[in-house]
Design a protein around this motif. Structure first.
Motif, PDB file in Angstrom:
ATOM      1  N   MET A  66      -6.827   1.332   0.869  1.00 15.62           N
ATOM      2  CA  MET A  66      -5.973   2.420   0.400  1.00 15.62           C
ATOM      3  C   MET A  66      -6.407   3.775   0.970  1.00 15.62           C
ATOM      4  SD  MET A  66      -3.565   1.055  -1.213  1.00 15.62           S
ATOM      5  CE  MET A  66      -2.835   2.581  -1.761  1.00 15.62           C
ATOM      6  N   PRO A  67      -7.713   4.125   0.947  1.00 13.74           N
ATOM      7  CA  PRO A  67      -8.098   5.391   1.617  1.00 13.74           C
ATOM      8  C   PRO A  67      -7.757   5.388   3.106  1.00 13.74           C
ATOM      9  CG  PRO A  67      -9.846   4.621   0.173  1.00 13.74           C
ATOM     10  CD  PRO A  67      -8.846   3.518   0.237  1.00 13.74           C
ATOM     11  N   PHE A  68      -7.896   4.228   3.766  1.00 17.24           N
ATOM     12  CA  PHE A  68      -7.563   4.150   5.183  1.00 17.24           C
ATOM     13  C   PHE A  68      -6.080   4.415   5.398  1.00 17.24           C
ATOM     14  CE2 PHE A  68      -5.853   1.495   8.614  1.00 17.24           C
ATOM     15  CZ  PHE A  68      -6.512   2.032   9.704  1.00 17.24           C
ATOM     16  N   MET A  69      -5.228   3.798   4.581  1.00 18.04           N
ATOM     17  CA  MET A  69      -3.789   4.004   4.735  1.00 18.04           C
ATOM     18  C   MET A  69      -3.417   5.455   4.449  1.00 18.04           C
ATOM     19  SD  MET A  69      -2.198   1.343   5.788  1.00 18.04           S
ATOM     20  CE  MET A  69      -0.528   1.816   5.338  1.00 18.04           C
ATOM     21  N   ALA A  83       0.830  -1.201   0.000  1.00 14.99           N
ATOM     22  CA  ALA A  83       0.000   0.000   0.000  1.00 14.99           C
ATOM     23  C   ALA A  83       0.866   1.253   0.000  1.00 14.99           C
ATOM     24  CB  ALA A  83      -0.931  -0.015   1.207  1.00 14.99           C
ATOM     25  N   CYS A  84       1.924   1.267   0.777  1.00 14.98           N
ATOM     26  CA  CYS A  84       2.798   2.439   0.828  1.00 14.98           C
ATOM     27  C   CYS A  84       3.479   2.683  -0.516  1.00 14.98           C
ATOM     28  CB  CYS A  84       3.843   2.259   1.928  1.00 14.98           C
ATOM     29  SG  CYS A  84       3.159   2.367   3.607  1.00 14.98           S
ATOM     30  N   GLU A  85       3.858   1.615  -1.205  1.00  9.55           N
ATOM     31  CA  GLU A  85       4.484   1.780  -2.516  1.00  9.55           C
ATOM     32  C   GLU A  85       3.505   2.393  -3.514  1.00  9.55           C
ATOM     33  OE1 GLU A  85       5.874  -2.086  -3.429  1.00  9.55           O
ATOM     34  OE2 GLU A  85       7.535  -2.038  -1.975  1.00  9.55           O
ATOM     35  N   VAL A  86       2.229   1.972  -3.453  1.00  9.07           N
ATOM     36  CA  VAL A  86       1.222   2.567  -4.337  1.00  9.07           C
ATOM     37  C   VAL A  86       1.034   4.047  -3.999  1.00  9.07           C
ATOM     38  CG1 VAL A  86      -1.206   2.524  -4.990  1.00  9.07           C
ATOM     39  CG2 VAL A  86       0.048   0.381  -4.747  1.00  9.07           C
ATOM     40  N   GLU A  89       3.194   6.023  -2.635  1.00 13.70           N
ATOM     41  CA  GLU A  89       4.390   6.747  -3.057  1.00 13.70           C
ATOM     42  C   GLU A  89       4.363   7.000  -4.563  1.00 13.70           C
ATOM     43  OE1 GLU A  89       9.242   6.424  -2.551  1.00 13.70           O
ATOM     44  OE2 GLU A  89       8.042   4.581  -2.769  1.00 13.70           O
ATOM     45  N   THR A  90       3.938   5.981  -5.330  1.00 11.62           N
ATOM     46  CA  THR A  90       3.850   6.148  -6.778  1.00 11.62           C
ATOM     47  C   THR A  90       2.887   7.260  -7.153  1.00 11.62           C
ATOM     48  OG1 THR A  90       4.356   3.803  -7.094  1.00 11.62           O
ATOM     49  CG2 THR A  90       3.311   4.960  -8.935  1.00 11.62           C
ATOM     50  N   ASN A  91       1.783   7.386  -6.411  1.00  9.78           N
ATOM     51  CA  ASN A  91       0.777   8.416  -6.668  1.00  9.78           C
ATOM     52  C   ASN A  91       1.081   9.729  -5.949  1.00  9.78           C
ATOM     53  OD1 ASN A  91      -1.414   7.059  -8.337  1.00  9.78           O
ATOM     54  ND2 ASN A  91      -1.232   5.605  -6.654  1.00  9.78           N
ATOM     55  N   ARG A  92       2.272   9.829  -5.406  1.00  8.91           N
ATOM     56  CA  ARG A  92       2.742  11.051  -4.744  1.00  8.91           C
ATOM     57  C   ARG A  92       1.863  11.448  -3.568  1.00  8.91           C
ATOM     58  NH1 ARG A  92       3.935  15.458  -9.291  1.00  8.91           N
ATOM     59  NH2 ARG A  92       4.918  16.458  -7.487  1.00  8.91           N
ATOM     60  N   ARG A  93       1.283  10.440  -2.888  1.00 11.92           N
ATOM     61  CA  ARG A  93       0.516  10.710  -1.683  1.00 11.92           C
ATOM     62  C   ARG A  93       1.401  10.633  -0.436  1.00 11.92           C
ATOM     63  NH1 ARG A  93      -2.682  13.820  -1.368  1.00 11.92           N
ATOM     64  NH2 ARG A  93      -3.540  12.917   0.537  1.00 11.92           N
ATOM     65  N   ILE A  94       2.539   9.942  -0.503  1.00 13.64           N
ATOM     66  CA  ILE A  94       3.522   9.924   0.577  1.00 13.64           C
ATOM     67  C   ILE A  94       4.906   9.941  -0.060  1.00 13.64           C
ATOM     68  CG2 ILE A  94       2.029   8.664   2.184  1.00 13.64           C
ATOM     69  CD1 ILE A  94       3.693   6.160   1.597  1.00 13.64           C
ATOM     70  N   ALA A  95       5.922  10.174   0.773  1.00 14.57           N
ATOM     71  CA  ALA A  95       7.317  10.097   0.335  1.00 14.57           C
ATOM     72  C   ALA A  95       8.101   9.329   1.389  1.00 14.57           C
ATOM     73  CB  ALA A  95       7.900  11.501   0.134  1.00 14.57           C
TER      74      ALA A  95
END
Length: 568
Positions: free
Chosen positions: A451-454, A324-327, A329-335
């Motif tokens: 995904m929204p929860f994460m 989930a974190c990799e997804v 990161e790909t969508n620029r929601r986290i770094a």
């Protein structure tokens, strides 16, 4: 039902037996003469006697009916009649529908102005002996005399509350149930189809509705701001239109007082507006339509949090969390970074789950206590249950979990519960989850809401913020445990975290924890108010048995029919 003004006069009905007695006493038996010469006379006499009996029987009936009519007239019979200048003491609940749809303007005055005028006519027919109630969109029956209710009616404004007419009718029946006087209900409404719901009618019901057709209308039914927070690149909003107009409508949107964005949208569809940008902080987003016959639904409000995305360390997390974190990161929601650590207790913001090995619970609890965390992991629970509330997810099955125990007697920082027990909590900069985010523990990792929860967990919950909430005026909204106050413009209300808050008007209410803003509640009109289509008289009579539906200008004369009786 027929009643009598002088019921004692009914004793005169005994006189109806007099013609019968006279008839019996006046009977004569003619002599029988057996003589051949008078056979013709006997035959003629028999025919005459038959005619005489028929005449006497008719005379008996006429005399009896005359006496009965005289006695009934002396008793003063009455029957229910409408439109009479007076009536007996009665109880009446007047329901005036001032919900948002009543603000529509059709051929001059607003719908509400016409409802008020019809209500004044109803109250003008009341007498000092009547028991009167006035009920509006807030659903509160207010008792008073005709003059006081008239003042309330004159001061009535369009309410942001939605009125369910079936619920209002049931409440009116409960009000009248304890009244010894004849009761009835008068509803003055635009008879919006979406507001008509089934109800058992326990008192005479008069429904006054406009005679002309409702106007075509388009309104904003939803304003979606996407995942929060927005990054420095800004974000996009989606506006959904509702109503009964098929024409394309221009939609504009802005963040605060920033430049507007505009698109063209169709009623029943949605439109994605161009990106909106602003500096970091909390912003109110406003979407507008061009003014039409119903102005209240031409604007909808939301809230946006703009901040850098979370820098997350997920190296020690499970494979589902890592994926989930990799997804994200790909969508620029986290770094990647060390601002938030998920899977273990770290020095900064930490999201902690129970270890796979139960023997590690004791060491983890000691580390939490040394950190000053007000929660710890308790005994394990194997029984399956579902989440009760939460940030970013609905009801999800939880197979295994640990009880989360508060330190001391307090219980603050609860963000989500399972079976009524805390399952997601926050203390300081540490978030505890009662289960591992693994399919053997909960269905959450394999659900659409994972995904929204994460996203919310990493970008908002770990930072001490809560997910944006939505609501409608008059409806209670459950507040997160961390909230201590609610602010709207210059007004602020102190609240108890974990309780319910009822917004009284539309607007963006910011949720406060001490001096920090940790979330927002956008209160907007119910989108069903934008559909002005009227319910048919046939449907109303099917849902409300015995209802009498009349035009608004006839509602006043039709009121008080239950206690108005005409002389027969």
């Amino acid at each position: 039902m027929i009643e009598f003004l002088h019921p004692w006069a009914l004793a005169g009905l005994v006189g109806a037996a007099i013609p019968l007695l006279l008839h019996l006493l006046a009977r004569r038996e003619p002599p029988t003469v057996v003589f051949p010469a008078v056979r013709y006379l006997i035959s003629t006499t028999r025919e005459h006697l038959r005619r005489l009996k028929l005449r006497n029987l008719l005379l008996l009936l006429v005399r009896t009916a005359l006496i009965v009519a005289l006695v009934l007239a002396a008793a003063g019979p009455t029957a229910p009649r409408s439109g009479l200048p007076s009536h007996a003491a009665s109880a009446l609940v007047l329901i005036v529908d001032n919900s948002p749809s009543s603000g529509a303007v059709v051929a001059g005055p607003s719908r509400l102005a016409r409802l008020q005028e019809a209500g004044r006519v109803v109250l003008a027919r009341a007498t000092p002996d009547d028991a009167l109630w006035l009920m509006t969109a807030d659903g509160v029956p207010r008792r008073g005399d005709a003059s006081s209710l008239r003042r309330q009616l004159d001061a009535l404004a369009v309410s942001p509350y939605r009125l369910d007419l079936g619920t209002a009718l049931r409440l009116a029946g409960e009000v009248l149930a304890s009244e010894p006087r004849p009761g009835e209900v008068v509803i003055l409404t635009d008879l919006q189809a979406s507001a008509v719901s089934p109800a058992d009618v326990t008192a005479p019901l008069v429904v006054g509705r406009p005679s002309d057709q409702p106007a075509w209308n388009a309104g904003i039914g939803d304003l979606a701001t996407g995942s929060q927070p927005w990054s420095a690149d800004g974000g996009r909003i989606t506006v959904s239109l509702v109503g009964d107009s098929g024409a394309p409508v221009p939609v504009t949107a802005r963040l605060g007082d920033r430049p507007v964005r505009q698109v063209l949208a169709m009623t029943g569809g949605s439109a994605l507006l161009p990106p909106l940008t602003a500096p970091a902080g909390w912003w109110t987003v406003t979407a507008d339509l061009d003014p039409d016959e119903l102005r209240l639904d031409d604007r909808r409000l939301g809230a946006v949090r703009i901040a850098p995305v979370a820098r997350v360390n997920w190296d020690s997390a499970g494979r589902h969390i890592a994926a989930a974190c990799e997804v994200l990161e790909t969508n620029r929601r986290i770094a990647r970074g060390d601002e938030v650590t998920i899977g273990r207790l770290a020095r900064g913001n930490s999201i902690v789950m129970p270890p796979d090995d139960p023997s590690g619970i004791g060491a983890l609890n000691r580390a939490l206590a040394a950190r000053g965390v007000a929660w710890s992991f308790g005994e394990p629970v194997i029984a399956p249950a579902t989440t009760d509330s939460g940030a970013g997810i609905g009801r999800v099955r939880v197979l295994r979990r640990y009880h989360l125990r508060p330190a001391g007697g307090g219980r603050t920082g609860v963000l989500m519960t399972v079976g009524g027990a805390p399952w997601l909590t926050r203390s300081g900069n540490v978030v505890l989850i009662g289960s591992r985010l693994d399919p053997e523990w909960t269905d959450l990792p394999v659900s659409a809401g994972f995904m929204p929860f994460m996203d919310a967990l990493l970008n908002r919950v770990s930072r001490g913020e809560v997910v944006m909430a939505g609501g409608m005026p008059g409806d209670p909204v459950q507040l997160p445990d961390l909230v201590t106050g609610v602010r709207l413009a210059e007004r602020e209300w102190r609240v108890e975290g974990g309780g319910a808050f009822v917004p009284r008007e539309t607007g963006v209410y910011y949720l406060m924890s001490g001096g920090d803003t940790i979330g927002a509640l956008a209160s907007n009109l119910d989108p069903r108010e934008s559909r002005l289509t009227r319910a048919s008289d046939t449907r109303v009579k099917t849902l409300w048995r015995g209802a009498r539906i009349v035009p608004l200008d006839e509602a006043g004369p039709a009121a008080f029919s239950a206690a108005a009786r005409g002389d027969l």
